[in-house]
Design a protein around this motif. Structure first.
Motif, PDB file in Angstrom:
ATOM      1  N   ARG A  94       0.844  -1.204   0.000  1.00  0.00           N
ATOM      2  CA  ARG A  94       0.000   0.000   0.000  1.00  0.00           C
ATOM      3  C   ARG A  94       0.879   1.253   0.000  1.00  0.00           C
ATOM      4  NH1 ARG A  94      -3.115  -3.158   3.500  1.00  0.00           N
ATOM      5  NH2 ARG A  94      -2.192  -2.173   5.348  1.00  0.00           N
ATOM      6  N   GLY A  95       1.981   1.218   0.752  1.00  0.00           N
ATOM      7  CA  GLY A  95       2.902   2.351   0.764  1.00  0.00           C
ATOM      8  C   GLY A  95       3.551   2.567  -0.591  1.00  0.00           C
ATOM      9  N   CYS A  96       3.931   1.473  -1.257  1.00  0.00           N
ATOM     10  CA  CYS A  96       4.519   1.581  -2.598  1.00  0.00           C
ATOM     11  C   CYS A  96       3.528   2.207  -3.576  1.00  0.00           C
ATOM     12  CB  CYS A  96       4.940   0.208  -3.119  1.00  0.00           C
ATOM     13  SG  CYS A  96       6.344  -0.499  -2.269  1.00  0.00           S
ATOM     14  N   VAL A  97       2.290   1.759  -3.490  1.00  0.00           N
ATOM     15  CA  VAL A  97       1.257   2.299  -4.378  1.00  0.00           C
ATOM     16  C   VAL A  97       1.050   3.781  -4.085  1.00  0.00           C
ATOM     17  CG1 VAL A  97      -1.205   2.197  -4.949  1.00  0.00           C
ATOM     18  CG2 VAL A  97       0.123   0.090  -4.768  1.00  0.00           C
ATOM     19  N   ARG A  98       1.003   4.147  -2.814  1.00  0.00           N
ATOM     20  CA  ARG A  98       0.813   5.549  -2.445  1.00  0.00           C
ATOM     21  C   ARG A  98       1.997   6.398  -2.912  1.00  0.00           C
ATOM     22  NH1 ARG A  98      -0.842   9.587  -3.172  1.00  0.00           N
ATOM     23  NH2 ARG A  98      -0.934  11.246  -1.675  1.00  0.00           N
ATOM     24  N   TYR A  99       3.200   5.862  -2.775  1.00  0.00           N
ATOM     25  CA  TYR A  99       4.389   6.584  -3.245  1.00  0.00           C
ATOM     26  C   TYR A  99       4.292   6.829  -4.747  1.00  0.00           C
ATOM     27  CZ  TYR A  99       9.183   7.512  -4.622  1.00  0.00           C
ATOM     28  OH  TYR A  99      10.300   8.066  -5.177  1.00  0.00           O
ATOM     29  N   ARG A 100       3.910   5.804  -5.489  1.00  0.00           N
ATOM     30  CA  ARG A 100       3.796   5.934  -6.954  1.00  0.00           C
ATOM     31  C   ARG A 100       2.717   6.948  -7.307  1.00  0.00           C
ATOM     32  NH1 ARG A 100       3.248   6.989 -11.175  1.00  0.00           N
ATOM     33  NH2 ARG A 100       3.803   5.987 -13.119  1.00  0.00           N
ATOM     34  N   GLN A 101       1.603   6.936  -6.571  1.00  0.00           N
ATOM     35  CA  GLN A 101       0.547   7.927  -6.805  1.00  0.00           C
ATOM     36  C   GLN A 101       1.067   9.342  -6.539  1.00  0.00           C
ATOM     37  OE1 GLN A 101      -2.330   6.279  -4.090  1.00  0.00           O
ATOM     38  NE2 GLN A 101      -3.532   5.360  -5.746  1.00  0.00           N
ATOM     39  N   SER A 102       1.895   9.478  -5.510  1.00  0.00           N
ATOM     40  CA  SER A 102       2.426  10.809  -5.197  1.00  0.00           C
ATOM     41  C   SER A 102       3.328  11.318  -6.323  1.00  0.00           C
ATOM     42  CB  SER A 102       3.176  10.801  -3.866  1.00  0.00           C
ATOM     43  OG  SER A 102       4.448  10.208  -3.995  1.00  0.00           O
ATOM     44  N   LEU A 103       4.024  10.409  -7.009  1.00  0.00           N
ATOM     45  CA  LEU A 103       4.826  10.832  -8.156  1.00  0.00           C
ATOM     46  C   LEU A 103       3.929  11.360  -9.263  1.00  0.00           C
ATOM     47  CD1 LEU A 103       7.470   7.959  -8.330  1.00  0.00           C
ATOM     48  CD2 LEU A 103       7.775  10.270  -7.407  1.00  0.00           C
ATOM     49  N   ASP A 104       2.790  10.712  -9.481  1.00  0.00           N
ATOM     50  CA  ASP A 104       1.842  11.207 -10.487  1.00  0.00           C
ATOM     51  C   ASP A 104       1.351  12.604 -10.128  1.00  0.00           C
ATOM     52  OD1 ASP A 104       1.934   9.041 -12.189  1.00  0.00           O
ATOM     53  OD2 ASP A 104       0.188   8.057 -11.311  1.00  0.00           O
ATOM     54  N   GLU A 105       1.135  12.837  -8.836  1.00  0.00           N
ATOM     55  CA  GLU A 105       0.634  14.140  -8.390  1.00  0.00           C
ATOM     56  C   GLU A 105       1.721  15.214  -8.449  1.00  0.00           C
ATOM     57  OE1 GLU A 105      -0.691  13.220  -4.458  1.00  0.00           O
ATOM     58  OE2 GLU A 105      -2.232  11.836  -5.177  1.00  0.00           O
ATOM     59  N   GLN A 106       2.937  14.857  -8.021  1.00  0.00           N
ATOM     60  CA  GLN A 106       3.998  15.851  -7.891  1.00  0.00           C
ATOM     61  C   GLN A 106       4.746  16.116  -9.189  1.00  0.00           C
ATOM     62  OE1 GLN A 106       6.446  15.264  -4.327  1.00  0.00           O
ATOM     63  NE2 GLN A 106       4.828  13.901  -3.594  1.00  0.00           N
TER      64      GLN A 106
END
Length: 89
Positions: free
Chosen positions: A64-76
């Motif tokens: 879940r943390g990996c997925v959230r990190y990857r999502q944050s890259l999409d946002e940032q």
């Protein structure tokens, strides 16, 4: 904690800044799957040595943390190039 800096000469301080900047650049310039790795070389730049082992989440929480990190890259950085390279050991 950083009292070692108090006794450094100007030249020693400059050398330390350059060493730390080189490490920060190497970390910043990591890409792809390298972004997910444990980076003890960064921590080794500190004068004190931590004996504490990192806490590692159980697999479901970790993923879940990996997925959230990857999502944050999409946002940032939404315009960052995307690659389809698989991880190679």
């Amino acid at each position: 904690m950083d009292t070692d800096l108090d006794s450094m000469s100007r030249d020693e301080l400059l050398a330390e800044v350059k060493r730390l900047r080189a490490a920060i650049r190497a970390h910043r310039d990591s890409s792809g799957h390298e972004l997910c790795w444990h980076h003890p070389d960064m921590w080794a730049l500190l004068p004190e040595h931590a004996e504490k082992m990192p806490e590692v989440p159980e697999w479901p929480a970790f993923i879940r943390g990996c997925v959230r990190y990857r999502q944050s890259l999409d946002e940032q950085i939404p315009d960052a190039p995307r690659v389809a390279k698989e991880f190679q050991e």
